[in-house]
Structure formats: structure tokens, C-alpha cells
Write a protein that holds these residues in place. Structure first.
Motif, mmCIF file in Angstrom:
data_model
loop_
_atom_site.group_PDB
_atom_site.id
_atom_site.type_symbol
_atom_site.label_atom_id
_atom_site.label_comp_id
_atom_site.label_asym_id
_atom_site.label_seq_id
_atom_site.Cartn_x
_atom_site.Cartn_y
_atom_site.Cartn_z
ATOM 1 N N GLN A 86 -5.619 8.565 18.669
ATOM 2 C CA GLN A 86 -6.745 8.596 17.728
ATOM 3 C C GLN A 86 -6.732 9.879 16.907
ATOM 4 O OE1 GLN A 86 -10.089 7.861 20.350
ATOM 5 N NE2 GLN A 86 -10.207 5.740 19.661
ATOM 6 N N ARG A 87 -6.501 11.007 17.553
ATOM 7 C CA ARG A 87 -6.469 12.273 16.823
ATOM 8 C C ARG A 87 -5.278 12.295 15.875
ATOM 9 N NH1 ARG A 87 -6.253 18.463 19.165
ATOM 10 N NH2 ARG A 87 -6.376 19.433 17.120
ATOM 11 N N TYR A 105 4.364 12.572 8.399
ATOM 12 C CA TYR A 105 4.514 11.910 9.691
ATOM 13 C C TYR A 105 5.354 12.729 10.682
ATOM 14 C CZ TYR A 105 5.646 8.525 13.270
ATOM 15 O OH TYR A 105 5.797 7.897 14.468
ATOM 16 N N ASP A 106 6.557 13.123 10.294
ATOM 17 C CA ASP A 106 7.429 13.847 11.241
ATOM 18 C C ASP A 106 6.822 15.169 11.710
ATOM 19 O OD1 ASP A 106 9.373 11.880 11.422
ATOM 20 O OD2 ASP A 106 10.454 12.630 9.666
ATOM 21 N N PRO A 107 6.323 16.026 10.795
ATOM 22 C CA PRO A 107 5.692 17.261 11.288
ATOM 23 C C PRO A 107 4.458 16.975 12.154
ATOM 24 C CG PRO A 107 6.058 17.396 8.912
ATOM 25 C CD PRO A 107 6.424 16.018 9.334
ATOM 26 N N ALA A 108 3.712 15.943 11.796
ATOM 27 C CA ALA A 108 2.496 15.630 12.549
ATOM 28 C C ALA A 108 2.839 15.133 13.952
ATOM 29 C CB ALA A 108 1.662 14.588 11.809
ATOM 30 N N LEU A 141 -3.464 12.096 10.159
ATOM 31 C CA LEU A 141 -2.668 11.540 9.061
ATOM 32 C C LEU A 141 -3.539 10.952 7.957
ATOM 33 C CD1 LEU A 141 0.311 9.814 10.917
ATOM 34 C CD2 LEU A 141 0.378 11.871 9.495
ATOM 35 N N PHE A 142 -4.535 10.165 8.336
ATOM 36 C CA PHE A 142 -5.366 9.521 7.317
ATOM 37 C C PHE A 142 -6.271 10.517 6.592
ATOM 38 C CE2 PHE A 142 -4.050 5.690 9.564
ATOM 39 C CZ PHE A 142 -3.670 4.918 8.481
ATOM 40 N N GLU A 143 -6.716 11.540 7.263
ATOM 41 C CA GLU A 143 -7.492 12.577 6.581
ATOM 42 C C GLU A 143 -6.619 13.327 5.584
ATOM 43 O OE1 GLU A 143 -9.411 14.980 9.555
ATOM 44 O OE2 GLU A 143 -10.681 13.319 10.204
ATOM 45 N N ALA A 144 -5.367 13.588 5.949
ATOM 46 C CA ALA A 144 -4.446 14.239 5.014
ATOM 47 C C ALA A 144 -4.223 13.364 3.784
ATOM 48 C CB ALA A 144 -3.115 14.531 5.707
ATOM 49 N N GLU A 145 -4.076 12.057 3.989
ATOM 50 C CA GLU A 145 -3.900 11.136 2.869
ATOM 51 C C GLU A 145 -5.137 11.120 1.976
ATOM 52 O OE1 GLU A 145 -1.877 8.851 0.416
ATOM 53 O OE2 GLU A 145 -0.978 9.313 2.361
ATOM 54 N N ALA A 146 -6.305 11.087 2.591
ATOM 55 C CA ALA A 146 -7.554 11.061 1.813
ATOM 56 C C ALA A 146 -7.735 12.350 1.010
ATOM 57 C CB ALA A 146 -8.740 10.853 2.750
ATOM 58 N N ARG A 147 -7.378 13.487 1.592
ATOM 59 C CA ARG A 147 -7.499 14.762 0.868
ATOM 60 C C ARG A 147 -6.568 14.823 -0.324
ATOM 61 N NH1 ARG A 147 -7.682 16.766 6.095
ATOM 62 N NH2 ARG A 147 -5.481 17.347 5.984
ATOM 63 N N MET A 171 0.851 -1.159 0.000
ATOM 64 C CA MET A 171 0.000 0.000 0.000
ATOM 65 C C MET A 171 0.899 1.226 0.000
ATOM 66 S SD MET A 171 -2.948 1.251 2.687
ATOM 67 C CE MET A 171 -3.439 -0.377 2.968
ATOM 68 N N ARG A 172 0.599 2.169 -0.887
ATOM 69 C CA ARG A 172 1.368 3.399 -0.953
ATOM 70 C C ARG A 172 0.589 4.504 -0.256
ATOM 71 N NH1 ARG A 172 2.639 2.370 -7.066
ATOM 72 N NH2 ARG A 172 4.350 0.941 -6.818
ATOM 73 N N LEU A 173 1.212 5.128 0.710
ATOM 74 C CA LEU A 173 0.614 6.232 1.453
ATOM 75 C C LEU A 173 1.626 7.374 1.503
ATOM 76 C CD1 LEU A 173 -0.901 4.079 4.327
ATOM 77 C CD2 LEU A 173 -2.109 4.989 2.344
ATOM 78 N N PRO A 174 1.869 8.027 0.363
ATOM 79 C CA PRO A 174 2.932 9.029 0.306
ATOM 80 C C PRO A 174 2.682 10.242 1.198
ATOM 81 C CG PRO A 174 1.648 9.060 -1.712
ATOM 82 C CD PRO A 174 1.202 7.866 -0.920
ATOM 83 N N THR A 175 1.435 10.634 1.359
ATOM 84 C CA THR A 175 1.147 11.795 2.195
ATOM 85 C C THR A 175 1.436 11.488 3.655
ATOM 86 O OG1 THR A 175 -0.525 12.504 0.613
ATOM 87 C CG2 THR A 175 -0.606 13.507 2.801
ATOM 88 N N ILE A 176 1.080 10.306 4.099
ATOM 89 C CA ILE A 176 1.374 9.922 5.479
ATOM 90 C C ILE A 176 2.884 9.896 5.700
ATOM 91 C CG2 ILE A 176 1.305 8.003 7.130
ATOM 92 C CD1 ILE A 176 -1.558 7.486 6.229
#
Length: 155
Positions: free
Chosen positions: A25-26, A10-13, A31-37, A1-6
């Protein structure tokens, strides 16, 4: 699975999560919302995603690479009439000979030209399902061992 945005975020988040005292959870939600966007900008539509799987057009690729027997069958394979009849495409051969590459290119043509859905089933999964069906003397409910193509029902 490729998740380039995550991977990129990751480090800044994690720094922000620590500074603002986020729970896990937050953090994961962020992270996953950023990937979806970012997904629409990464060409993840089904037909577009197939470009990476079948960059080469099977019609032009076959002239020198494919064996003569496959070259003769290629036009019929690309038209997909046998698929509409409910037949499967099974490819056999030694490892590293280009079976997956060829089938990915053919599948890309089916999706793009004929709006068909394709299901790849690795050999180990097919054999496992068939052995279980033989042992139990029945197929699992609502399951089929290995349809090469399924129309109307995403799997």
C-alpha cells in the motif's frame, strides 16, 4: 493510460521500498502520488491534452486530404450549431480512412473554441448498448445509447 512518472520512478521506488520494508500500500501510494504531483507539468488539462489528439487544424488539413463533400460541410461542423440543437455526429467508413483523426480535430475545435464537452463512443459499445436496449425493450436507467456530445455532465 500513460503514467510516465510511475514508469520512471518504479525501479528506484522498489529499491527504496525493499530497503525501508514498505508494504504494497505504501509502495503504490508513493508511486501514484509522484504521478499526481507531476501531472501539471505534463499538460494534462483537457484543452491542452486535446493537442495530441488533434494536432492538425481541420480548417487547414482539409484542402487536399478530405473529400469534397466533407470539405463543404467542415465549416458547419466546426461552428457546432447542430450540437447545440442536440444533434449527434456519426462517422462511418472503412477502417483506416481517418475518421477518428478528423473527428478528434473537430472535437478539439469544439472544446477550445466553444467550451463544449465531447464523448467518443466506439461502434462496438454503441451496438452492444442498442442490442441490450432492444432485448430489454428499455434503455438502462440514467443512460443513453450514444450521445456524441454532452454538455454539463462529464461522463
Amino acid at each position: 493510460m500513460r503514467l510516465p512518472t510511475i514508469a520512471r520512478e518504479y525501479d528506484p521506488a522498489i529499491r527504496r521500498a525493499e530497503a525501508e520494508n514498505w508494504g504494497y500500500q505504501r509502495f503504490l501510494s508513493y508511486l501514484f502520488e509522484a504521478e499526481a504531483r507531476s501531472a501539471p507539468t505534463q499538460n494534462r488539462a483537457p484543452a491542452q491534452g486535446l493537442q495530441s489528439a488533434g494536432r492538425q487544424n481541420p480548417r487547414s488539413a482539409g484542402s487536399k486530404i478530405l473529400p469534397e463533400k466533407i470539405r463543404r460541410q467542415l465549416p458547419a461542423l466546426l461552428e457546432a450549431d447542430f450540437v447545440r440543437r442536440g444533434d449527434n455526429l456519426l462517422c462511418f467508413g472503412l477502417a483506416g480512412r481517418g475518421k477518428t483523426h478528423l473527428v478528434a480535430a473537430i472535437a478539439r475545435e469544439w472544446v477550445c473554441r466553444h467550451q463544449l464537452q465531447v464523448l467518443f463512443v466506439p461502434t462496438f459499445r454503441l451496438v452492444t448498448q442498442l442490442l441490450a436496449a432492444k432485448r430489454d425493450l428499455k434503455l438502462p436507467p440514467g443512460d443513453q445509447p450514444a450521445p456524441a456530445l454532452r454538455r454539463g455532465h462529464p461522463r
